[in-house]
Write an enzyme that holds these catalytic residues in place. Structure first.
Site, short mmCIF file in Angstrom:
data_model
loop_
_atom_site.label_atom_id
_atom_site.label_comp_id
_atom_site.label_asym_id
_atom_site.label_seq_id
_atom_site.Cartn_x
_atom_site.Cartn_y
_atom_site.Cartn_z
N ASN A 58 -10.36 -0.26 0.74
CA ASN A 58 -8.76 -0.41 0.76
C ASN A 58 -8.36 -0.79 -0.78
O ASN A 58 -8.55 -1.80 -1.12
CB ASN A 58 -8.24 -1.13 1.70
CG ASN A 58 -6.70 -1.00 1.82
OD1 ASN A 58 -6.09 -0.54 0.83
ND2 ASN A 58 -5.96 -1.44 2.74
N CYS A 113 0.94 -1.12 0.12
CA CYS A 113 0.12 0.02 0.14
C CYS A 113 0.74 1.35 0.16
O CYS A 113 0.46 2.37 -0.35
CB CYS A 113 -1.15 0.22 0.99
SG CYS A 113 -1.94 -1.42 1.39
N HIS A 149 -3.37 6.98 3.43
CA HIS A 149 -4.16 5.50 2.95
C HIS A 149 -5.53 5.40 3.29
O HIS A 149 -5.67 5.39 4.74
CB HIS A 149 -2.99 4.71 3.15
CG HIS A 149 -3.14 3.03 2.84
ND1 HIS A 149 -3.90 2.92 1.72
CD2 HIS A 149 -3.02 1.92 3.29
CE1 HIS A 149 -4.11 1.69 1.70
NE2 HIS A 149 -3.85 0.99 2.67
#
Ligand code: UT7
Length: 330
Positions: A287, A117, A257
């Protein structure tokens, strides 16, 4: 002879998310979960899922074309393409090479980057170095993921958390003093077991056994990753700011994030930032791993949330473990 480094910034952005929406109510029919649990524990209401015909490069190409249009540049002007992804079309060739061919970036060097990520932040930092020292003039950095292909749709601990999408940015030299002011990256391999896809690589090549044991899907220790996320994102922002003599008071917009609204709120609180200064879209996309920050940045710009001279912080954490922040002045 000392060469003066150029100022480098983002001059165009674009994103693409697949059409299909998967809601929490849809998930209630697939695993033992509830809309209430997912919303209250993660903030996610729905996520996008790629069609059977789409692979990561297809999403990346659509996001890239939008970012080129936004930056008003031709594909042949691009010198460097970096695709941050954990769900590349194939193990090789790289997704970046597939993007290069399909968008017609005939003059570009192209490679993939795997930092989970945090991949997009790592990619920005690499592109920044090449542009700052004058090796290249124009870079395209992309985050693209189809996590729906590597999720275990029988595992409620993971399948409710992620979604598919891609975001892209074009980087070029900008006015002195603006653009990327600083980057802070980090890694802690001692946490490698906390978030991983065990099989399919050289350690555990595909076999009937790996398939039967469902080892080709993401495994995570959510609680431990959560603790790491809140701690590392706060420290990373503070370190990035201190490198350029700024403090949290200077932040106009934080783009974290998008993994979990509770992580985002906890980081904002620790940094003393009101939620009006924090960008959130985890409710609509879940996500999207390496795509999460470039999608959020594109949306923030589209919504007019970033004005000239604003200080914007991109901050991420992910498998590896990895973390990183980019401080930008528009
Ligand atoms: O970007 C990097 C990747 N992101 C991550 O790795 C996510 C980081 N972690 C998180 O966001 C949170 O830790 C989670 C959302 C994954 C979990 O939230 P939590 O508050 O840490 O919950 P928990 O793991 O402590 O689980 C609480 C309970 C457990 O039941 P027991 O053991 O207390 O009886 C789980 O089995 O919730 C259960 N649970 C669920 N229940 C309904 C876990 N997933 C679900 C679900 N629906 N989907």
């Amino acid at each position: 002879m000392e060469t003066k480094l150029k100022s480098v910034g983002i001059v165009g952005t674009g994103f693409y998310v697949p059409e299909k929406v998967l809601t929490n109510f849809d998930l209630e029919k697939m695993v033992d979960t509830t809309d209430e649990w997912i919303r209250t524990r993660t903030g996610i209401k729905e996520r996008r899922i790629a069609s059977d015909k789409e692979a990561a490069s297809d999403l990346a190409i659509k996001a890239s074309n939008k970012s080129l249009e936004d930056a008003k540049i031709y594909p042949a002007e691009i010198d460097l393409i970096i695709v941050a992804t954990l769900s590349s079309d194939m193990l090789f060739p790289s997704t970046a090479c597939l993007v290069q061919k399909n968008i017609g970036a005939v003059n570009a060097v192209a490679f993939d980057l795997e930092a989970a990520c945090s991949g997009f932040i790592y990619g920005l930092s690499i592109a920044q170095q090449y542009l700052q020292n004058g090796t290249y003039k124009t870079a395209l950095v992309i985050g693209a993921e189809i996590f729906s292909r590597i999720l275990d749709w029988q595992d409620r601990n993971t399948c409710v958390l992620f979604g598919d999408g891609a975001g892209a940015v074009v980087l070029k030299e900008v006015e002195e003093g603006s653009g990327i002011l600083s980057t802070y990256l980090g890694a802690d391999g001692s946490g490698a077991d906390l978030l991983r896809l065990p099989a399919g690589g050289s350690r555990l090549p595909p076999s009937h056994e790996t398939i039967n044991r469902r080892l080709h899907y993401i495994k995570t220790n959510g609680r431990e990753v959560y603790k790491f996320a809140t701690k590392s994102m706060v420290e990373t922002v503070m370190k990035g700011l201190s490198r350029v003599g700024l403090s949290t008071k200077n932040i106009d917009l934080l783009i974290p994030h998008q993994a979990n609204i509770r992580i985002i709120e906890c980081v904002a609180e620790k940094l003393g930032l009101p939620m009006e200064k924090v960008f959130v879209n985890v409710d609509r996309y879940g996500n999207t791993s390496a795509a999460s920050i470039p999608i959020a940045l594109s949306e923030a710009l589209q919504q007019g949330r970033i004005k000239k001279n604003d200080i914007v912080i991109l901050v991420s954490f992910g498998a590896g473990l990895t973390y990183g922040a980019t401080i930008i002045k528009r």
